[in-house]
Design an enzyme around this catalytic site. Structure first.
Site, PDB file in Angstrom:
ATOM      1  N   HIS A 101       0.840  -1.208   0.000  1.00  0.00           N
ATOM      2  CA  HIS A 101       0.000   0.000   0.000  1.00  0.00           C
ATOM      3  C   HIS A 101       0.869   1.248   0.000  1.00  0.00           C
ATOM      4  O   HIS A 101       1.950   1.277   0.608  1.00  0.00           O
ATOM      5  CB  HIS A 101      -0.988   0.011   1.173  1.00  0.00           C
ATOM      6  CG  HIS A 101      -0.369   0.009   2.543  1.00  0.00           C
ATOM      7  ND1 HIS A 101      -0.035   1.168   3.212  1.00  0.00           N
ATOM      8  CD2 HIS A 101      -0.063  -1.003   3.377  1.00  0.00           C
ATOM      9  CE1 HIS A 101       0.456   0.862   4.399  1.00  0.00           C
ATOM     10  NE2 HIS A 101       0.462  -0.448   4.526  1.00  0.00           N
ATOM     11  N   ASP A 103      -0.414   4.409   0.841  1.00  0.00           N
ATOM     12  CA  ASP A 103      -0.827   5.398   1.840  1.00  0.00           C
ATOM     13  C   ASP A 103      -0.053   5.170   3.141  1.00  0.00           C
ATOM     14  O   ASP A 103       0.463   4.067   3.386  1.00  0.00           O
ATOM     15  CB  ASP A 103      -2.334   5.324   2.085  1.00  0.00           C
ATOM     16  CG  ASP A 103      -2.759   4.023   2.743  1.00  0.00           C
ATOM     17  OD1 ASP A 103      -2.414   2.949   2.202  1.00  0.00           O
ATOM     18  OD2 ASP A 103      -3.421   4.061   3.805  1.00  0.00           O
ATOM     19  N   ASP A 134       6.647   1.291   6.319  1.00  0.00           N
ATOM     20  CA  ASP A 134       5.245   0.876   6.209  1.00  0.00           C
ATOM     21  C   ASP A 134       4.473   1.847   5.328  1.00  0.00           C
ATOM     22  O   ASP A 134       3.997   2.867   5.819  1.00  0.00           O
ATOM     23  CB  ASP A 134       4.647   0.804   7.615  1.00  0.00           C
ATOM     24  CG  ASP A 134       3.217   0.306   7.649  1.00  0.00           C
ATOM     25  OD1 ASP A 134       2.768  -0.284   6.657  1.00  0.00           O
ATOM     26  OD2 ASP A 134       2.554   0.510   8.677  1.00  0.00           O
ATOM     27  N   GLU A 169      -5.024   1.510   3.093  1.00  0.00           N
ATOM     28  CA  GLU A 169      -4.860   0.460   4.091  1.00  0.00           C
ATOM     29  C   GLU A 169      -4.827   1.037   5.494  1.00  0.00           C
ATOM     30  O   GLU A 169      -5.402   0.471   6.431  1.00  0.00           O
ATOM     31  CB  GLU A 169      -3.583  -0.342   3.802  1.00  0.00           C
ATOM     32  CG  GLU A 169      -3.465  -1.643   4.598  1.00  0.00           C
ATOM     33  CD  GLU A 169      -2.868  -1.465   5.984  1.00  0.00           C
ATOM     34  OE1 GLU A 169      -3.041  -2.371   6.822  1.00  0.00           O
ATOM     35  OE2 GLU A 169      -2.232  -0.420   6.225  1.00  0.00           O
ATOM     36  N   GLU A 170      -4.141   2.165   5.664  1.00  0.00           N
ATOM     37  CA  GLU A 170      -4.040   2.767   6.990  1.00  0.00           C
ATOM     38  C   GLU A 170      -5.352   3.422   7.430  1.00  0.00           C
ATOM     39  O   GLU A 170      -5.504   3.778   8.592  1.00  0.00           O
ATOM     40  CB  GLU A 170      -2.908   3.809   7.018  1.00  0.00           C
ATOM     41  CG  GLU A 170      -1.535   3.286   6.646  1.00  0.00           C
ATOM     42  CD  GLU A 170      -0.946   2.343   7.679  1.00  0.00           C
ATOM     43  OE1 GLU A 170      -1.659   1.953   8.624  1.00  0.00           O
ATOM     44  OE2 GLU A 170       0.233   1.975   7.542  1.00  0.00           O
ATOM     45  N   HIS A 434       4.164   3.448  12.303  1.00  0.00           N
ATOM     46  CA  HIS A 434       3.064   4.205  12.917  1.00  0.00           C
ATOM     47  C   HIS A 434       3.546   5.186  13.988  1.00  0.00           C
ATOM     48  O   HIS A 434       2.730   5.935  14.528  1.00  0.00           O
ATOM     49  CB  HIS A 434       1.998   3.292  13.536  1.00  0.00           C
ATOM     50  CG  HIS A 434       1.227   2.483  12.551  1.00  0.00           C
ATOM     51  ND1 HIS A 434      -0.046   2.018  12.799  1.00  0.00           N
ATOM     52  CD2 HIS A 434       1.529   2.053  11.304  1.00  0.00           C
ATOM     53  CE1 HIS A 434      -0.481   1.332  11.756  1.00  0.00           C
ATOM     54  NE2 HIS A 434       0.468   1.335  10.834  1.00  0.00           N
TER      55      HIS A 434
END
Length: 464
Positions: A101, A103, A134, A169-170, A434
């Site tokens: 992903h 995003d 990520d 996705e996030e 994150h």
């Protein structure tokens, strides 16, 4: 061509030689703040999708590359832009679906970053920046591996490839299931590689074979019709904060383990993992002890967990001598592999209703589910990826569980029931995905790219 050692060596060399270009491209992606939350500039998400589409076209692999959106179920809205690139299989070769992903998470408090979150910065063998690990590194692992295989095999490259780079996705993959249905024909695959997980450490690759699920919801606790003076009525009237604190404390026992009847555990062996390693990888303060019982990895991989991830109440700056009428919290319950996420949510809701103190009024909203997942490790693709890991990293890979959730994998399996699922990744325990100062270990990235390129070459030598 057969999967001979000379070809594998050539693929390894091509993948290694392409790392500087791949890292430069990764840095360019990191500079784009592609956050799917509506509060952020959505043109950046479009810019990011366009950049990924250009990278896909540049591999020379695909018959078609497009940017597409799908509808969000139950609404009239479209989801965020995803990139879909397709190459049809030839000469009886299998088709592999490569997922990542583009995003990213919001940066959070930028004061906590040692360098700007969207300015890729190399320090001590790591690339820092939001999305560096990520999952823009996952995007680039796919692109770089495809470049290497195409360079070596040229017109002999017969493997079918579907590249699916999601854009939300996030933000909950809200249109994911619709996207799979809309593009079912081109996404149908024999093997699915999900490059959105992590490794055992910087040197040891992991194949993720179990994932906890998630039940996520907002709880409102209400005790008063309006705020009242805490001096005049405190001690007789239960305010919402008191009720919330007492209610939430019932979710855990004295060790910090979940104490909700109906949440199940999975009985499975786990590798050795010390408290010292846990402290190193998490930043646990010296005087703070771990929570739960049993093996540490077992607590993370195979047991439920409940975390309060947000709270709406009067801020410290605005505090006054007032009894609060209501408090809202966001609760994230991680579900052990083997239990349905809806059943787990029902158990948590029933527990909270049964333990509501002082007759507090509870309201549950924004309930979201993500199913846990157990990978079938008996297929030939698992053998191929383990061999590719051994060749790419130079060490034996570890079958690992993940304490986090990747809910969309259940959707992938539903649409591709016969596909073999390989959950891989480029993160390591110090990546801080994150969190502020997210980073990518550069040598891990190199080995991940080499391993995926070797895997694709192995798959290209198979017939189905």
């Amino acid at each position: 061509m057969t999967s001979d050692p000379h070809r594998q060596d050539a693929v390894r060399d091509a993948a290694t030689a392409g790392i500087p270009t791949a890292l430069a491209d990764l840095g360019a992606l990191v500079r784009i703040p592609s956050i799917a939350w509506p509060a952020f500039d959505q043109t950046q998400l479009v810019k990011s999708a366009e950049a990924v589409a250009d990278l896909a076209r540049g591999t020379g692999v695909f018959d078609d590359v497009q940017i597409a959106r799908a509808g969000i179920p139950g609404t009239d809205e479209l989801g965020q832009p995803a990139v879909l690139a397709v190459r049809r299989a030839r000469n009886g070769r299998p088709t592999v679906l490569l997922y990542a992903h583009h995003d990213v998470q919001p940066p959070g408090d930028e004061a906590l970053w040692q360098s700007p979150p969207f300015e890729p910065t190399v320090r001590d063998g790591r690339l820092y920046g939001r999305g560096a690990a990520d999952d823009k590194a996952g995007v680039m692992a796919h692109i770089a591996a495809l470049r290497a295989v195409k360079e070596v095999l040229g017109d002999d490259f017969d493997l079918g490839v579907a590249l699916f780079i999601e854009g939300e996705e996030e933000y909950g993959s809200r249109s994911f299931s619709t996207f799979l249905t809309d593009h079912a024909d081109v996404l149908r695959s024999d093997v699915i590689v999900v490059a959105d997980s992590g490794n055992w450490d910087e040197r040891t690759p992991s194949l993720t074979v179990s994932l906890r699920g998630n039940a996520h919801f907002t709880l409102r606790v209400r005790t008063l019709e309006h705020a009242s003076h805490s001096g005049m009525f405190g001690g007789a009237v239960p305010d919402a904060m008191l009720a919330t604190v007492k209610l939430l404390s019932s979710l855990w026992d004295e060790s910090g383990a979940v104490a909700v009847e109906g949440l199940r555990e999975r009985d499975a062996e786990t590798p050795a993992y010390s408290e010292e390693t846990l402290r190193s990888e998490t930043g646990l303060l010296p005087g703070v002890t771990p929570i739960g019982t049993g093996s540490i990895i077992g607590r993370i991989w195979n047991k439920p967990a409940i975390t309060v991830t947000g709270i709406d109440a009067t801020s410290v700056a605005a505090a006054s001598n007032t009894l609060l009428p209501e408090v809202s919290v966001v609760i994230s319950a991680r579900v052990a592999p083997g239990q349905d996420a809806r059943d787990a949510y029902a158990a948590v809701e029933a527990h909270l209703r049964a333990h509501a103190p002082f007759g507090a009024e509870l309201t549950f909203t924004d309930v979201d589910y993500g199913q846990p997942f157990l990978v079938d490790t008996s297929g030939w693709a698992v053998e191929d990826v383990r061999a590719a890991f051994r060749e790419g990293y130079g060490v034996e890979p570890v079958d690992a569980g993940i304490g986090g959730s990747i809910p969309f994998i259940a959707d992938l399996v539903r649409e591709n029931p016969g596909a073999q699922i390989l959950v891989t990744g480029v993160e390591d325990p110090h990546s801080r995905a994150h969190s502020p100062n997210e980073s990518l270990h550069l040598d891990t990235f190199r080995k991940a790219v080499v391993s995926e390129a070797l895997l694709l070459a192995k798959l290209d030598a198979r017939t189905v």
